[in-house]
Design a protein around this motif. Sequence first.
Motif, PDB file in Angstrom:
ATOM      1  N   LEU A  79       0.863  -1.095   0.093  1.00 55.47           N
ATOM      2  CA  LEU A  79       0.097  -0.127   0.034  1.00 55.47           C
ATOM      3  C   LEU A  79       0.950   1.127  -0.107  1.00 55.47           C
ATOM      4  CD1 LEU A  79      -2.807  -0.996   2.670  1.00 55.47           C
ATOM      5  CD2 LEU A  79      -2.661  -1.636   0.349  1.00 55.47           C
ATOM      6  N   LEU A  80       0.690   2.159  -0.772  1.00 57.45           N
ATOM      7  CA  LEU A  80       1.381   3.402  -1.093  1.00 57.45           C
ATOM      8  C   LEU A  80       0.578   4.655  -0.621  1.00 57.45           C
ATOM      9  CD1 LEU A  80       2.512   2.146  -4.353  1.00 57.45           C
ATOM     10  CD2 LEU A  80       4.076   2.660  -2.628  1.00 57.45           C
ATOM     11  N   GLU A  81       1.070   5.351   0.309  1.00 58.33           N
ATOM     12  CA  GLU A  81       0.428   6.705   0.856  1.00 58.33           C
ATOM     13  C   GLU A  81       1.391   7.816   0.488  1.00 58.33           C
ATOM     14  OE1 GLU A  81      -1.176   6.718   4.940  1.00 58.33           O
ATOM     15  OE2 GLU A  81      -0.149   8.607   5.164  1.00 58.33           O
ATOM     16  N   ALA A  82       0.824   8.978  -0.102  1.00 58.53           N
ATOM     17  CA  ALA A  82       1.952  10.065  -0.309  1.00 58.53           C
ATOM     18  C   ALA A  82       2.202  10.739   1.055  1.00 58.53           C
ATOM     19  CB  ALA A  82       1.240  10.931  -1.168  1.00 58.53           C
ATOM     20  N   THR A  83       3.394  11.265   1.071  1.00 60.45           N
ATOM     21  CA  THR A  83       3.776  11.809   2.286  1.00 60.45           C
ATOM     22  C   THR A  83       3.873  13.275   2.091  1.00 60.45           C
ATOM     23  OG1 THR A  83       6.047  11.413   2.034  1.00 60.45           O
ATOM     24  CG2 THR A  83       5.005   9.965   3.673  1.00 60.45           C
ATOM     25  N   ASN A  84       3.934  13.774   0.781  1.00 59.47           N
ATOM     26  CA  ASN A  84       3.893  15.322   0.629  1.00 59.47           C
ATOM     27  C   ASN A  84       3.107  15.282  -0.837  1.00 59.47           C
ATOM     28  OD1 ASN A  84       5.977  15.424  -1.823  1.00 59.47           O
ATOM     29  ND2 ASN A  84       7.111  14.685  -0.218  1.00 59.47           N
ATOM     30  N   PRO A  85       2.631  16.691  -1.099  1.00 55.93           N
ATOM     31  CA  PRO A  85       1.974  16.978  -2.241  1.00 55.93           C
ATOM     32  C   PRO A  85       2.608  16.788  -3.572  1.00 55.93           C
ATOM     33  CG  PRO A  85       1.736  18.652  -0.799  1.00 55.93           C
ATOM     34  CD  PRO A  85       2.780  18.009  -0.135  1.00 55.93           C
ATOM     35  N   ALA A  86       3.957  16.770  -3.429  1.00 58.14           N
ATOM     36  CA  ALA A  86       4.635  16.566  -4.709  1.00 58.14           C
ATOM     37  C   ALA A  86       5.037  14.905  -5.118  1.00 58.14           C
ATOM     38  CB  ALA A  86       5.992  17.394  -4.630  1.00 58.14           C
ATOM     39  N   SER A  87       4.408  14.249  -4.063  1.00 59.15           N
ATOM     40  CA  SER A  87       4.900  12.780  -4.337  1.00 59.15           C
ATOM     41  C   SER A  87       4.152  12.161  -5.603  1.00 59.15           C
ATOM     42  CB  SER A  87       4.373  12.034  -3.202  1.00 59.15           C
ATOM     43  OG  SER A  87       4.068  10.809  -3.422  1.00 59.15           O
ATOM     44  N   PRO A  88       4.852  11.446  -6.239  1.00 59.78           N
ATOM     45  CA  PRO A  88       4.067  10.503  -7.581  1.00 59.78           C
ATOM     46  C   PRO A  88       2.838  10.084  -7.089  1.00 59.78           C
ATOM     47  CG  PRO A  88       6.301  10.026  -7.314  1.00 59.78           C
ATOM     48  CD  PRO A  88       6.159  10.705  -6.078  1.00 59.78           C
ATOM     49  N   ILE A  89       2.670   9.854  -5.762  1.00 58.52           N
ATOM     50  CA  ILE A  89       1.422   9.104  -5.417  1.00 58.52           C
ATOM     51  C   ILE A  89       0.276  10.023  -5.125  1.00 58.52           C
ATOM     52  CG2 ILE A  89       0.308   7.670  -3.445  1.00 58.52           C
ATOM     53  CD1 ILE A  89       2.089   5.909  -5.361  1.00 58.52           C
ATOM     54  N   ALA A  90       0.434  11.097  -4.808  1.00 51.30           N
ATOM     55  CA  ALA A  90      -0.410  12.209  -4.627  1.00 51.30           C
ATOM     56  C   ALA A  90      -0.767  12.687  -5.981  1.00 51.30           C
ATOM     57  CB  ALA A  90       0.301  13.400  -3.952  1.00 51.30           C
ATOM     58  N   LYS A  91      -0.029  12.579  -6.888  1.00 50.62           N
ATOM     59  CA  LYS A  91      -0.434  13.029  -8.378  1.00 50.62           C
ATOM     60  C   LYS A  91      -1.255  11.904  -8.949  1.00 50.62           C
ATOM     61  CE  LYS A  91       3.709  15.956  -9.162  1.00 50.62           C
ATOM     62  NZ  LYS A  91       5.023  15.877  -9.368  1.00 50.62           N
TER      63      LYS A  91
ATOM     64  N   LEU B 117      -3.104   9.616  -7.096  1.00 53.18           N
ATOM     65  CA  LEU B 117      -4.472   9.742  -6.399  1.00 53.18           C
ATOM     66  C   LEU B 117      -5.459  10.818  -7.021  1.00 53.18           C
ATOM     67  CD1 LEU B 117      -3.730   9.136  -2.944  1.00 53.18           C
ATOM     68  CD2 LEU B 117      -4.779   7.499  -4.311  1.00 53.18           C
ATOM     69  N   GLU B 118      -4.731  12.002  -7.263  1.00 54.48           N
ATOM     70  CA  GLU B 118      -5.535  13.094  -7.919  1.00 54.48           C
ATOM     71  C   GLU B 118      -6.136  12.938  -8.993  1.00 54.48           C
ATOM     72  OE1 GLU B 118      -3.581  17.175  -8.812  1.00 54.48           O
ATOM     73  OE2 GLU B 118      -3.386  16.697  -6.723  1.00 54.48           O
ATOM     74  N   LYS B 119      -5.423  12.254  -9.973  1.00 52.72           N
ATOM     75  CA  LYS B 119      -5.846  11.952 -11.405  1.00 52.72           C
ATOM     76  C   LYS B 119      -6.643  10.791 -11.307  1.00 52.72           C
ATOM     77  CE  LYS B 119      -2.686  11.518 -15.139  1.00 52.72           C
ATOM     78  NZ  LYS B 119      -1.308  11.508 -15.623  1.00 52.72           N
ATOM     79  N   ARG B 120      -6.400   9.836 -10.892  1.00 53.78           N
ATOM     80  CA  ARG B 120      -7.058   8.512 -10.883  1.00 53.78           C
ATOM     81  C   ARG B 120      -7.703   7.986  -9.957  1.00 53.78           C
ATOM     82  NH1 ARG B 120      -2.650   5.472 -14.843  1.00 53.78           N
ATOM     83  NH2 ARG B 120      -4.556   4.151 -15.369  1.00 53.78           N
ATOM     84  N   GLY B 121      -7.584   8.255  -8.585  1.00 54.05           N
ATOM     85  CA  GLY B 121      -8.214   7.973  -7.449  1.00 54.05           C
ATOM     86  C   GLY B 121      -7.369   6.787  -6.827  1.00 54.05           C
TER      87      GLY B 121
END
Length: 134
Positions: free
Chosen positions: A55-67, A69-73
């Motif tokens: 499981l991957l959770e973003a630790t900052n808004p610039a994280s590839p995971i944050a991007k 989640l924003e795009k695809r959930g």
Amino acid sequence: MLRKIEHLGIAVKSIDETLATFETLLGSSCYKIEEVASEGVKTAFLQIGESKMELLEATNPASPIAKYLEKRGQGIHHIAFDVEDIHMEIDRLSKAGFQLIQASPKDGADNKLIAFLHPKSTEGILVELCQEKS
Ligand code: ZN
């Protein structure tokens, strides 16, 4: 040589809020939570037979995971294959025309050397190669 699916990477908004669902689903407890600061992610690993879920959770808004989640959930983010020799695989795959996100392997979570292939060259699937560090 690619030997097996090492793990599936799943992007989640919050490990705290989703871990119990996956633990119940798999009947397996998380065995490791680890932050990879260079990637801006916190990871949680669950074992399923010979394979794992990460499981991957973003630790900052610039994280590839944050991007992501924003795009695809929330959902499947990448497939990771276990390789015997990551340098040899990088060489083989770049010669075959695959695009590597980084030219040489780097340290990943769970005691691995890792490298990602760009989804542009893998029909839209983010692929991770990983080799157990000795
Ligand atoms: Zn992974």
